[in-house]
Design a protein around this motif. Structure first.
Motif, mmCIF file in Angstrom:
data_model
loop_
_atom_site.group_PDB
_atom_site.id
_atom_site.type_symbol
_atom_site.label_atom_id
_atom_site.label_comp_id
_atom_site.label_asym_id
_atom_site.label_seq_id
_atom_site.Cartn_x
_atom_site.Cartn_y
_atom_site.Cartn_z
ATOM 1 N N TRP A 23 163.733 80.461 52.494
ATOM 2 C CA TRP A 23 162.556 81.477 53.259
ATOM 3 C C TRP A 23 162.031 81.051 54.561
ATOM 4 O O TRP A 23 161.992 81.775 55.552
ATOM 5 C CB TRP A 23 161.519 81.910 52.214
ATOM 6 N N PHE A 28 154.480 72.337 53.781
ATOM 7 C CA PHE A 28 154.800 73.210 52.802
ATOM 8 C C PHE A 28 155.746 72.419 51.787
ATOM 9 O O PHE A 28 156.559 71.560 52.199
ATOM 10 C CB PHE A 28 155.518 74.481 53.028
ATOM 11 N N GLY A 75 159.585 80.550 48.495
ATOM 12 C CA GLY A 75 158.440 81.424 49.015
ATOM 13 C C GLY A 75 159.226 82.736 49.751
ATOM 14 O O GLY A 75 160.249 83.119 49.274
ATOM 15 N N ASN A 76 158.725 83.370 50.817
ATOM 16 C CA ASN A 76 159.205 84.584 51.472
ATOM 17 C C ASN A 76 158.878 84.530 52.783
ATOM 18 O O ASN A 76 157.640 84.249 53.294
ATOM 19 C CB ASN A 76 158.282 85.949 50.692
ATOM 20 N N TYR A 109 154.968 85.868 54.066
ATOM 21 C CA TYR A 109 154.126 85.108 53.997
ATOM 22 C C TYR A 109 154.111 83.828 55.081
ATOM 23 O O TYR A 109 153.337 83.503 55.642
ATOM 24 C CB TYR A 109 153.756 84.750 52.661
ATOM 25 N N ALA A 110 155.382 83.361 55.367
ATOM 26 C CA ALA A 110 155.790 82.426 56.373
ATOM 27 C C ALA A 110 155.098 82.846 57.557
ATOM 28 O O ALA A 110 154.609 82.283 58.332
ATOM 29 C CB ALA A 110 157.076 81.920 56.191
ATOM 30 N N TYR A 123 147.592 81.656 54.205
ATOM 31 C CA TYR A 123 148.884 81.732 53.410
ATOM 32 C C TYR A 123 148.345 82.577 52.166
ATOM 33 O O TYR A 123 147.895 81.842 51.328
ATOM 34 C CB TYR A 123 149.368 80.293 53.091
ATOM 35 N N GLN A 148 148.765 81.076 48.313
ATOM 36 C CA GLN A 148 148.256 79.706 48.015
ATOM 37 C C GLN A 148 147.624 79.573 46.755
ATOM 38 O O GLN A 148 146.781 80.757 46.729
ATOM 39 C CB GLN A 148 147.540 79.265 48.981
ATOM 40 N N TRP A 200 155.131 79.547 43.710
ATOM 41 C CA TRP A 200 155.315 79.699 45.148
ATOM 42 C C TRP A 200 154.926 78.184 45.640
ATOM 43 O O TRP A 200 154.312 77.521 45.355
ATOM 44 C CB TRP A 200 154.221 80.580 45.425
ATOM 45 N N SER A 201 155.690 78.138 46.743
ATOM 46 C CA SER A 201 155.351 76.973 47.834
ATOM 47 C C SER A 201 154.005 77.082 48.192
ATOM 48 O O SER A 201 153.445 78.034 48.588
ATOM 49 C CB SER A 201 156.368 77.061 49.031
ATOM 50 N N GLN A 202 153.393 75.786 48.122
ATOM 51 C CA GLN A 202 152.078 75.616 48.502
ATOM 52 C C GLN A 202 151.817 74.553 49.694
ATOM 53 O O GLN A 202 152.653 73.733 50.045
ATOM 54 C CB GLN A 202 151.369 75.048 47.500
#
Length: 317
Positions: free
Chosen positions: A99, A130, A135-136, A139-140, A149, A152, A157-159
């Motif tokens: 992503w 990150f 993710g997507n 949002y990136a 973000y 978060q 999801w990636s944080q």
């Protein structure tokens, strides 16, 4: 009839014959001249032919300026040989960050550099801040613009690994829109999302010169690719993939009813479907020129107009 009368008649008929021959010669010469005017090319004929040849050559150049053939659609400056960007994973803490790689391609190609100079540098920036998790691109990109973000704190999801923002490079310039119809505008927002597959919508995104990412899915596994071209006749899509390494590579796949045919990058997964289309508008402050088909058409029509004025001017003299 005496001699004088015979001589007078002879002179009369001889004169008549000479006048007839002269008249025939004049008529023949006039006919030849008219034939030459129709059969032999004039300077205007030669100019028209040269302009027509130039116009045809300009039309052929349209293939490298945005689309190739009647049914192929390419982003401006992109073709099967060049023009795309392709940030790839390194297999070091980024195995689940397709992503971010696709978002990096979009940001680089549309000119939202944020102080970076390549798509790989942008991707490295995401990797630095990150966690290695799904993710997507939506949002990136939002984080890149605003420093916010949205996922978060959400599980799965990636944080962000740091409380520091490290982004927000274009404060006040981000807006999001959903694309649900070909009647919708693609110029009112910075970023667009279409939550279903439609080849017509993909063509709309390409024609609007958006940087484009698609989400594909197999079972409960998702993946993101960056789109560069579409063949409406062959139902073929051209993409770059962060999991296809070895340099900046472009691949093509057939699409049948939203199914990506022949995609086998991940062992054990097949029947990949296209679920979402994402698009990022170009940075209006980025000065890199993009070859447009309309520019060449205007040049061609301009040359034709000049030739017509020259021809009209000659008729007035």
């Amino acid at each position: 009839m005496n001699f004088l009368q015979r001589r007078s008649n002879w002179e009369f008929f001889n004169g008549l014959l000479n006048r007839t021959v002269v008249s025939l010669n004049l008529t023949l010469n006039s006919t030849i001249i008219r034939l030459k005017q129709h059969l032999l090319p004039t300077s205007e004929d030669i100019m028209r032919k040269r302009l027509l040849t130039l116009f045809c050559a300009l039309l052929l150049l349209l293939g490298s300026a945005g689309f190739s053939g009647a049914t192929q659609y390419w982003l401006p400056g992109v073709n099967q040989n060049s023009g795309w960007v392709d940030a790839d994973k390194t297999s070091s803490g980024d195995s689940l960050m397709c992503w971010a790689a696709s978002a990096s391609n979009l940001l680089a190609w549309t000119g939202w550099w944020g102080g970076m100079t390549t798509a790989d540098q942008i991707f490295d920036h995401y990797i630095d801040y990150f966690s290695n998790a799904p993710g997507n691109p939506r949002y990136a990109v939002e984080w890149w613009f605003t420093g916010v973000y949205t996922p978060q704190g959400f599980s799965g999801w990636s944080q962000l690994d740091s409380s520091n923002i490290h982004a927000g490079f274009y404060q006040g310039q981000y807006s999001f829109g959903t694309y649900a119809s070909s009647n919708d505008s693609l110029s009112n927002n910075t970023f667009y999302a279409a939550y279903q597959w439609s080849s017509d919508w993909l063509i709309d995104f390409i024609r609007a010169n958006l940087g484009i990412s698609i989400r594909i899915e197999s079972g409960n596994v998702g993946h993101f690719l960056t789109v560069w071209g579409w063949d409406a006749d062959m139902n073929k899509i051209w993409v770059t993939d962060s999991d296809v390494r070895g340099g900046d590579l472009i691949q093509s796949y057939s699409v049948t009813n939203g199914q990506l045919q022949g995609y086998n990058v991940f062992s054990g997964y097949s029947d990949w479907s296209i679920t979402n289309i994402y698009g990022l508008n170009r940075n209006p402050d980025w000065s890199q020129p993009i070859p447009e088909p309309s520019t060449m058409l205007l040049l061609a029509f301009g040359l034709i107009a000049v030739a017509w004025r020259v021809r009209a001017g000659r008729r007035n003299y």
